[in-house]
Design an enzyme around this catalytic site. Structure first.
Site, PDB file in Angstrom:
ATOM      1  N   ASP A   1       0.865  -1.174   0.000  1.00  0.00           N
ATOM      2  CA  ASP A   1       0.000   0.000   0.000  1.00  0.00           C
ATOM      3  C   ASP A   1       0.903   1.226   0.000  1.00  0.00           C
ATOM      4  O   ASP A   1       1.694   1.422   0.927  1.00  0.00           O
ATOM      5  CB  ASP A   1      -0.899   0.023   1.235  1.00  0.00           C
ATOM      6  CG  ASP A   1      -1.932  -1.094   1.216  1.00  0.00           C
ATOM      7  OD1 ASP A   1      -2.186  -1.644   0.133  1.00  0.00           O
ATOM      8  OD2 ASP A   1      -2.475  -1.416   2.290  1.00  0.00           O
TER       9      ASP A   1
ATOM     10  N   ASP B   1     -13.564  -5.330  -2.853  1.00  0.00           N
ATOM     11  CA  ASP B   1     -13.449  -5.210  -1.403  1.00  0.00           C
ATOM     12  C   ASP B   1     -14.818  -5.544  -0.829  1.00  0.00           C
ATOM     13  O   ASP B   1     -15.768  -4.752  -0.953  1.00  0.00           O
ATOM     14  CB  ASP B   1     -13.034  -3.791  -1.001  1.00  0.00           C
ATOM     15  CG  ASP B   1     -11.651  -3.426  -1.516  1.00  0.00           C
ATOM     16  OD1 ASP B   1     -10.865  -4.357  -1.796  1.00  0.00           O
ATOM     17  OD2 ASP B   1     -11.362  -2.231  -1.641  1.00  0.00           O
TER      18      ASP B   1
END
Length: 283
Positions: free
Chosen positions: A11, A130
């Site tokens: 990330d 997600d």
């Protein structure tokens, strides 16, 4: 049988690797290029960069990171975060990545996926899903609606969930918004529109180290014929095994356990190999 893949995920925020829990409480986890070099040396099959604060103004930061990484490593690179146009995809592919991951743009316009697949090939297009498990309590007790619609009274909610049969809803905007879209049906639709792969993250498990959501992973892996990457919740090597074997995922993605050197890619692959999982070991 195709070898199962182990994929570290980085990330990236403002050019640095960060890690948090459920996409919040972010901590610095180092330089992305140095992390990538380490994973390449250890024999990672692929690497994912997720630009979690992507915008057009900051796009050059991740492009620079990808270009520097591509010069140093030879494993396939996937980049996601803030991809809105075909031009965004073209620029990222030109910078050296092999695949792009899209989420919010696909939800806003599902045919964006088909246009991208037609232009660049399905092998380049990963759809990130997600997913969050739906419960009556999560809506009824929440101070703020978790979906893009007004809160419902409990009796209305029970009837609607029963009618919809909704088990997992999908999230967009880096986990900040939820949509009343069934994650399993969405995965099927994305495959139909040309996605070459699904990157499936459990919002309930992300950053918790409690293991993948096996039921979610297996349900979607059985619903589509394209590869599914399991993501969200890895805390030990057993969790990787469970995601690949019980969750039927084609690849296992992890972040924290590799970032903080709790385990190496080599250790993970040797563990899986010893338990009968077909993985590629670096010679």
């Amino acid at each position: 049988m195709l070898a199962k893949r182990i994929i570290p995920c980085l990330d990236v925020k403002d050019g640095r690797v960060v890690k948090g829990v459920s996409f919040v409480n972010l901590r610095d986890a180092g330089d992305p290029v140095e992390n990538a070099k380490f994973y390449d040396e250890q024999g990672a099959d692929e690497l994912v960069f997720l630009d979690i604060t992507a915008s057009h103004e900051k796009r050059n930061i991740i492009i620079d990171v990808v270009m520097r990484t591509a010069e140093e490593v030879f494993m396939p690179l996937t980049v996601g975060g803030g991809i809105r146009t075909l031009d965004d995809i073209r620029e990222l592919l030109k910078s050296g990545c092999d695949k792009v991951s899209v989420n919010t743009s696909a939800v806003k316009d599902p045919f964006f996926v088909s246009r991208a697949a037609e232009r660049f090939g399905s092998q380049c297009i990963v759809v990130a899903i997600d997913a969050k498990r739906v419960t009556k309590e999560m809506v009824y007790t929440s101070d703020e609606p978790w979906m893009d619609e007004p809160s419902l009274k409990l009796v209305q909610l029970e009837r609607r969930l029963s009618r919809d049969g909704l088990r997992w809803a999908i999230s967009t905007h880096g986990g900040r918004k939820m949509k009343r879209i069934d994650a399993v049906n969405w995965a099927k639709k994305m495959e139909e529109l040309g996605a070459g792969e699904i990157m499936l993250t459990s919002m309930d498990r992300d950053g918790t180290k409690d293991g993948y959501d096996i039921e979610l992973t297996r349900t979607i892996a059985e619903a589509v014929s394209i590869p599914v990457i399991a993501s969200g919740g890895v805390g030990n090597l057993e969790h990787l095994y469970e995601g690949l074997v019980y969750g039927k995922a084609d690849a296992a993605l992890a972040a924290s356990i590799f970032h903080y050197r709790e385990y190496t890619i080599k250790e993970a692959k040797e563990y899986l190999k010893a338990r009968g999982v077909n993985v590629r070991l670096k010679s």
